[in-house]
Design an enzyme around this catalytic site. Sequence first.
Site, mmCIF file in Angstrom:
data_model
loop_
_atom_site.group_PDB
_atom_site.id
_atom_site.type_symbol
_atom_site.label_atom_id
_atom_site.label_comp_id
_atom_site.label_asym_id
_atom_site.label_seq_id
_atom_site.Cartn_x
_atom_site.Cartn_y
_atom_site.Cartn_z
ATOM 1 N N ASP A 1 49.311 60.993 44.288
ATOM 2 C CA ASP A 1 49.567 59.784 45.002
ATOM 3 C C ASP A 1 48.414 59.218 45.305
ATOM 4 O O ASP A 1 46.802 59.885 45.589
ATOM 5 C CB ASP A 1 49.760 60.218 46.006
ATOM 6 C CG ASP A 1 50.648 58.746 47.168
ATOM 7 O OD1 ASP A 1 52.030 58.759 46.824
ATOM 8 O OD2 ASP A 1 49.588 58.305 47.909
ATOM 9 N N LEU A 2 47.986 57.581 44.485
ATOM 10 C CA LEU A 2 47.009 56.942 44.999
ATOM 11 C C LEU A 2 46.153 57.016 46.914
ATOM 12 O O LEU A 2 47.613 56.008 47.501
ATOM 13 C CB LEU A 2 46.860 56.033 44.507
ATOM 14 C CG LEU A 2 46.965 56.199 43.022
ATOM 15 C CD1 LEU A 2 46.940 54.591 42.485
ATOM 16 C CD2 LEU A 2 46.218 56.712 42.035
ATOM 17 N N ASP B 1 52.949 53.481 43.030
ATOM 18 C CA ASP B 1 51.669 54.049 43.397
ATOM 19 C C ASP B 1 52.177 56.119 42.629
ATOM 20 O O ASP B 1 50.647 56.414 42.911
ATOM 21 C CB ASP B 1 50.590 54.015 44.427
ATOM 22 C CG ASP B 1 50.996 54.503 45.470
ATOM 23 O OD1 ASP B 1 52.392 54.802 45.668
ATOM 24 O OD2 ASP B 1 50.597 54.391 46.504
#
Length: 623
Positions: free
Chosen positions: A488-489, A531
């Site tokens: 997960d960004l 994202d």
Amino acid sequence: MHRLLSRQLERLKDQGLSEDWSSFLAAVSARYHEVEQETSLLENALRVNSEELTAINEKLRANSELELANQRALLHEIIDSIPDFIFIKDTNSVYLGCNRALEEFFGASESEIIGKTDFDFVDVELAAFCRQKDQEMLALNRPCTSEEWVTYLDGRRACLEILKTPYLSADGTLLGLIGVGRDITERKWQEAALLESEGRFRDIVEFAPIGMGIAALDDGRFVQVNQALCNLLGYTKKELEQLTTRDITHPDDWAADVVFKRQLLAGEIQGFQNEKRLLHRGGRVVWVHLTVVIHRNLAGIPLFFIGQVEDMSGRREALQREHFMSVVLDNVFDGVVTIDERGLVDSFNKSAERIFGYDASEVIGRNISMLMPEPHRTAHDSYVRNYLETAQSKIVGIGREVVGRRKDGRLFPLDIAVSEVEEGGVRRFIGVVRDITERKSVEERMNHLAHYDALTDLPNRALFDDRLSQALVIARRDDLNVALMFVDLDKFKPVNDTFGHQIGDLLLVEVAQRLRECLRDSDTAARIGGDEFVVLLQSIEEKADAIVVAEKIRQSLCLPFELGGHQIHISASIGVAVNLDQTCDEKRLTKKADIAMYHAKAKGRNNATLYQPDMDGDWDWAI
């Protein structure tokens, strides 16, 4: 008469008739005697001649009947070799006859079909629909087209385009209908696929029957036209055959036709297609798609123009709105090739020349295997021998996809349907081929779109789930370990808010590329959300291997991104779960990786965290 004259002569002698009269009457009597003999001979001769003529006439009649029977048999064989359904019904929708294609569909012989209706062979709903369409056509007393979904004996569903036309007696009495059914399932699926992929089509385009016309080379006067063209333009055949192509062409479109026809006559082009305006008998404009070729004799001398006219009126507005539909594949001409029992080509039509790149003179008399790749090229003669000996074939009477070989050596996919006919004791095979290169390309593009993310070209969730499922099956079978990561960004939303979605999209593309660079060819990275990314590692030795890869990914994503003149900094929170004992299924392993990712975020982000059993207690809180 001779006996009467003789008796009269005797009476006159008894009465003292002069010698001169006696001589005269004697001469007349003798002449009548000669005439009677000649008459008798003539009668005998006439009697003999009459008998001979009768015998000759009987022989001619027998030969004529045999010839007629042979012609009928040949016609029946040709009709039976056509893959389309052909049938005749009376006004009550009772079958009067059909070809082999309908026999195979119903699973009954023609004799078993005649006298029955659709209710005897298909389900009630379809039979009622067929009868309704029959009665509608009979009420209109003109050709009608409909589309009907049917189920074959093997369970395969197919859409048929049915053209029904009135069946009339010599005096014009309506006796029933003649129907021709063609399988258009492939076309229907292609249309549906295009509509779904583009999301902008609202109606399925319905094709009208195609008009045909033959025109003279000098003045363009119609030599022959079909009923479809007459219906399209509102003329009778007699009226239309008194006109020229210029008479029915919009004045503004005539100049382009002149240029194309000059090129055709000069041999600069093989044919042309364009959209143009024709003039209806009532004065209105009819937009059509026109295809024109020139017919030449064996010496190459031009004889006349052949034109195909398709009504574009109902589709033109939609085609103009959909600019990407600039090329309409409405005039796909199939190649037709015939061979003898030895596999030698004895006819090769113009479309086959276009498809394979050979001129007919280069193919006729040579083995059909020249159009095939190896190993079929070498083995084809044995295929033919086996079929002639056993009547068992994987292609005769069965449509299928194969690979063809062009003159330049390139291979391409094609559809082929082969039928067998026998004429005068000679067996021949008719092959109908269609280049499906474009269709295959469309299928591949659609398959890619269905399984890959449109922005990053990484596998999407559907493809990733399938690969994860397969990896776990292999791991259990071969006692291997599998690792799953949720990536997960961090700080992605501020990038979007600050620099805009265009930069955000570029960032996602670059992230995907860095993920690929951190993985082996056997591993998989996928994008499952805005994202959110997932990574699948196959065949790892221990947990530490997964942590090494996770750290490699984390460090790679911490490096700055140069995008659109901006230097972007982000990080990633990575949750790692490893299936060491092969007991986890996809759902459980996914849950573990997700829990580990939430713990990575809880530690302050920019962290790679390995799932531990004691993390389960925090799952509800994380949710």
